[in-house]
Design a protein around this motif. Sequence first.
Motif, PDB file in Angstrom:
ATOM      1  N   SER A 101       2.645 -16.316 -10.370  1.00 13.54           N
ATOM      2  CA  SER A 101       3.823 -15.691 -10.967  1.00 13.54           C
ATOM      3  C   SER A 101       4.768 -15.169  -9.890  1.00 13.54           C
ATOM      4  O   SER A 101       4.383 -14.330  -9.078  1.00 13.54           O
ATOM      5  N   ILE A 102       6.004 -15.657  -9.899  1.00 13.52           N
ATOM      6  CA  ILE A 102       6.992 -15.185  -8.923  1.00 13.52           C
ATOM      7  C   ILE A 102       7.387 -13.728  -9.178  1.00 13.52           C
ATOM      8  O   ILE A 102       7.391 -12.916  -8.251  1.00 13.52           O
ATOM      9  N   PRO A 103       7.726 -13.333 -10.414  1.00  8.73           N
ATOM     10  CA  PRO A 103       8.008 -11.907 -10.649  1.00  8.73           C
ATOM     11  C   PRO A 103       6.823 -11.023 -10.288  1.00  8.73           C
ATOM     12  O   PRO A 103       6.983  -9.920  -9.773  1.00  8.73           O
ATOM     13  N   GLY A 104       5.610 -11.533 -10.548  1.00 11.04           N
ATOM     14  CA  GLY A 104       4.405 -10.774 -10.228  1.00 11.04           C
ATOM     15  C   GLY A 104       4.263 -10.526  -8.745  1.00 11.04           C
ATOM     16  O   GLY A 104       3.835  -9.450  -8.320  1.00 11.04           O
ATOM     17  N   ALA A 105       4.631 -11.523  -7.914  1.00 10.81           N
ATOM     18  CA  ALA A 105       4.541 -11.357  -6.458  1.00 10.81           C
ATOM     19  C   ALA A 105       5.512 -10.285  -5.978  1.00 10.81           C
ATOM     20  O   ALA A 105       5.172  -9.457  -5.131  1.00 10.81           O
ATOM     21  N   ILE A 106       6.724 -10.285  -6.531  1.00 11.33           N
ATOM     22  CA  ILE A 106       7.733  -9.311  -6.104  1.00 11.33           C
ATOM     23  C   ILE A 106       7.352  -7.905  -6.551  1.00 11.33           C
ATOM     24  O   ILE A 106       7.335  -6.960  -5.749  1.00 11.33           O
ATOM     25  N   VAL A 107       7.004  -7.769  -7.836  1.00  9.74           N
ATOM     26  CA  VAL A 107       6.635  -6.450  -8.364  1.00  9.74           C
ATOM     27  C   VAL A 107       5.339  -5.959  -7.722  1.00  9.74           C
ATOM     28  O   VAL A 107       5.220  -4.786  -7.354  1.00  9.74           O
ATOM     29  N   GLY A 108       4.371  -6.855  -7.561  1.00  8.90           N
ATOM     30  CA  GLY A 108       3.109  -6.485  -6.923  1.00  8.90           C
ATOM     31  C   GLY A 108       3.308  -6.020  -5.494  1.00  8.90           C
ATOM     32  O   GLY A 108       2.691  -5.051  -5.049  1.00  8.90           O
ATOM     33  N   GLY A 109       4.201  -6.697  -4.749  1.00 10.96           N
ATOM     34  CA  GLY A 109       4.501  -6.284  -3.384  1.00 10.96           C
ATOM     35  C   GLY A 109       5.085  -4.887  -3.326  1.00 10.96           C
ATOM     36  O   GLY A 109       4.707  -4.068  -2.479  1.00 10.96           O
ATOM     37  N   LEU A 110       5.999  -4.585  -4.254  1.00 10.14           N
ATOM     38  CA  LEU A 110       6.603  -3.253  -4.285  1.00 10.14           C
ATOM     39  C   LEU A 110       5.580  -2.188  -4.678  1.00 10.14           C
ATOM     40  O   LEU A 110       5.574  -1.089  -4.113  1.00 10.14           O
ATOM     41  N   ILE A 111       4.717  -2.509  -5.623  1.00 10.79           N
ATOM     42  CA  ILE A 111       3.682  -1.550  -6.039  1.00 10.79           C
ATOM     43  C   ILE A 111       2.779  -1.201  -4.854  1.00 10.79           C
ATOM     44  O   ILE A 111       2.507  -0.026  -4.580  1.00 10.79           O
ATOM     45  N   ILE A 112       2.331  -2.230  -4.141  1.00 11.30           N
ATOM     46  CA  ILE A 112       1.452  -1.990  -2.990  1.00 11.30           C
ATOM     47  C   ILE A 112       2.189  -1.243  -1.889  1.00 11.30           C
ATOM     48  O   ILE A 112       1.658  -0.316  -1.258  1.00 11.30           O
ATOM     49  N   GLY A 113       3.444  -1.607  -1.640  1.00 11.22           N
ATOM     50  CA  GLY A 113       4.236  -0.932  -0.616  1.00 11.22           C
ATOM     51  C   GLY A 113       4.418   0.543  -0.914  1.00 11.22           C
ATOM     52  O   GLY A 113       4.210   1.399  -0.047  1.00 11.22           O
ATOM     53  N   PHE A 114       4.815   0.868  -2.145  1.00  8.08           N
ATOM     54  CA  PHE A 114       4.998   2.275  -2.532  1.00  8.08           C
ATOM     55  C   PHE A 114       3.668   3.023  -2.504  1.00  8.08           C
ATOM     56  O   PHE A 114       3.606   4.180  -2.061  1.00  8.08           O
ATOM     57  N   ALA A 115       2.605   2.385  -2.987  1.00 10.14           N
ATOM     58  CA  ALA A 115       1.299   3.042  -3.016  1.00 10.14           C
ATOM     59  C   ALA A 115       0.823   3.373  -1.605  1.00 10.14           C
ATOM     60  O   ALA A 115       0.286   4.460  -1.360  1.00 10.14           O
ATOM     61  N   GLU A 116       1.027   2.457  -0.666  1.00 10.17           N
ATOM     62  CA  GLU A 116       0.608   2.700   0.717  1.00 10.17           C
ATOM     63  C   GLU A 116       1.418   3.824   1.360  1.00 10.17           C
ATOM     64  O   GLU A 116       0.872   4.706   2.020  1.00 10.17           O
ATOM     65  N   ALA A 117       2.743   3.755   1.177  1.00  9.21           N
ATOM     66  CA  ALA A 117       3.599   4.759   1.815  1.00  9.21           C
ATOM     67  C   ALA A 117       3.333   6.151   1.248  1.00  9.21           C
ATOM     68  O   ALA A 117       3.150   7.118   2.000  1.00  9.21           O
ATOM     69  N   LEU A 118       3.305   6.262  -0.073  1.00  4.32           N
ATOM     70  CA  LEU A 118       3.109   7.572  -0.705  1.00  4.32           C
ATOM     71  C   LEU A 118       1.672   8.052  -0.544  1.00  4.32           C
ATOM     72  O   LEU A 118       1.422   9.231  -0.264  1.00  4.32           O
ATOM     73  N   GLY A 119       0.728   7.125  -0.690  1.00  2.00           N
ATOM     74  CA  GLY A 119      -0.677   7.492  -0.528  1.00  2.00           C
ATOM     75  C   GLY A 119      -0.999   7.901   0.893  1.00  2.00           C
ATOM     76  O   GLY A 119      -1.725   8.871   1.135  1.00  2.00           O
ATOM     77  N   GLY A 120      -0.446   7.164   1.873  1.00  2.00           N
ATOM     78  CA  GLY A 120      -0.676   7.506   3.273  1.00  2.00           C
ATOM     79  C   GLY A 120      -0.098   8.856   3.638  1.00  2.00           C
ATOM     80  O   GLY A 120      -0.650   9.570   4.474  1.00  2.00           O
TER      81      GLY A 120
END
Length: 287
Positions: free
Chosen positions: A235-254
């Motif tokens: 899924s192309i939308p899934g790759a974009i949304v999934g990337g943002l979810i992981i990016g935000f989770a790493e930045a905020l979680g870190g």
Amino acid sequence: MDLFLQQVLNGLTLGSIYGLVALGLTLVYGILHVPNFAHGALYMVGAYVAYFTMVDLGLNYWLAMIAAGAVVAFLSVLCERLVFHPLRNAPPIHDKIAAIGILLFLEAVVQMYWGADFRRMPTPYTEILHFGGLTIPAQRLLIIAGAFGLMGALHLYLKKTMTGATIIAMAQNREGAFLVGIDANRVAMMTFAIAGVLAAVGATLFAPINLVYPAMGHLLIMKAFVIIILGGMGSIPGAIVGGLIIGFAEALGGFYISNEYKDVIAFALLVVILSVKPTGLFTKGVR
């Protein structure tokens, strides 16, 4: 609030790169059903080509990006023709073993020529912008704008061009695509070339704020697989949304939990989301 917004900016930067790399990975998987474990090595080669073009040849940043995209696209198509295409009727495990072999080969070649040292790639965009209480490096803005610009260009390419339509047709129904005369070999080569360009551009954008070294693609490819599983395989939308979810989770979680565990957060999120929605956030297929 300023600290929170600063982490949102960091998350957007990470998510943009993750989404760009995962996009190429999910394109290849959605159309050819090949889990290309060598994609991380192609990302690494893109960074080294850009570094070589800027530092050794003395060319500018944008020419380095074009050179990296061209070299990695060619290398990606070469992998498809020489490795994955001959294995199209082989048992599925053969594709995976071959991809790992490509990864190890490319890393060995790069290490033979450049060594295992960590290198810093220069950038002409060294300005630091201040907006309210935010500190925004110009390179991070370039990463966000460049990544989303490329995603938008890919969307238009898939939706508005005949070649893009054949890629979508192959993803939706391989047998039907064959029956209407779509050249599967041409689509496969085009898909690998696009994936290579996405990886190379992502590497060139991210390298100036990161380090360039032979194993730089290892963690990234693991996170890219987490992202495409999270968003839905193919899924192309899934790759974009999934990337943002992981990016935000790493930045905020870190920032709010611990920087030592920021890489674990991606995998923890995968377990949580798949326990609720086992097929991923988006249904399968290129859209």
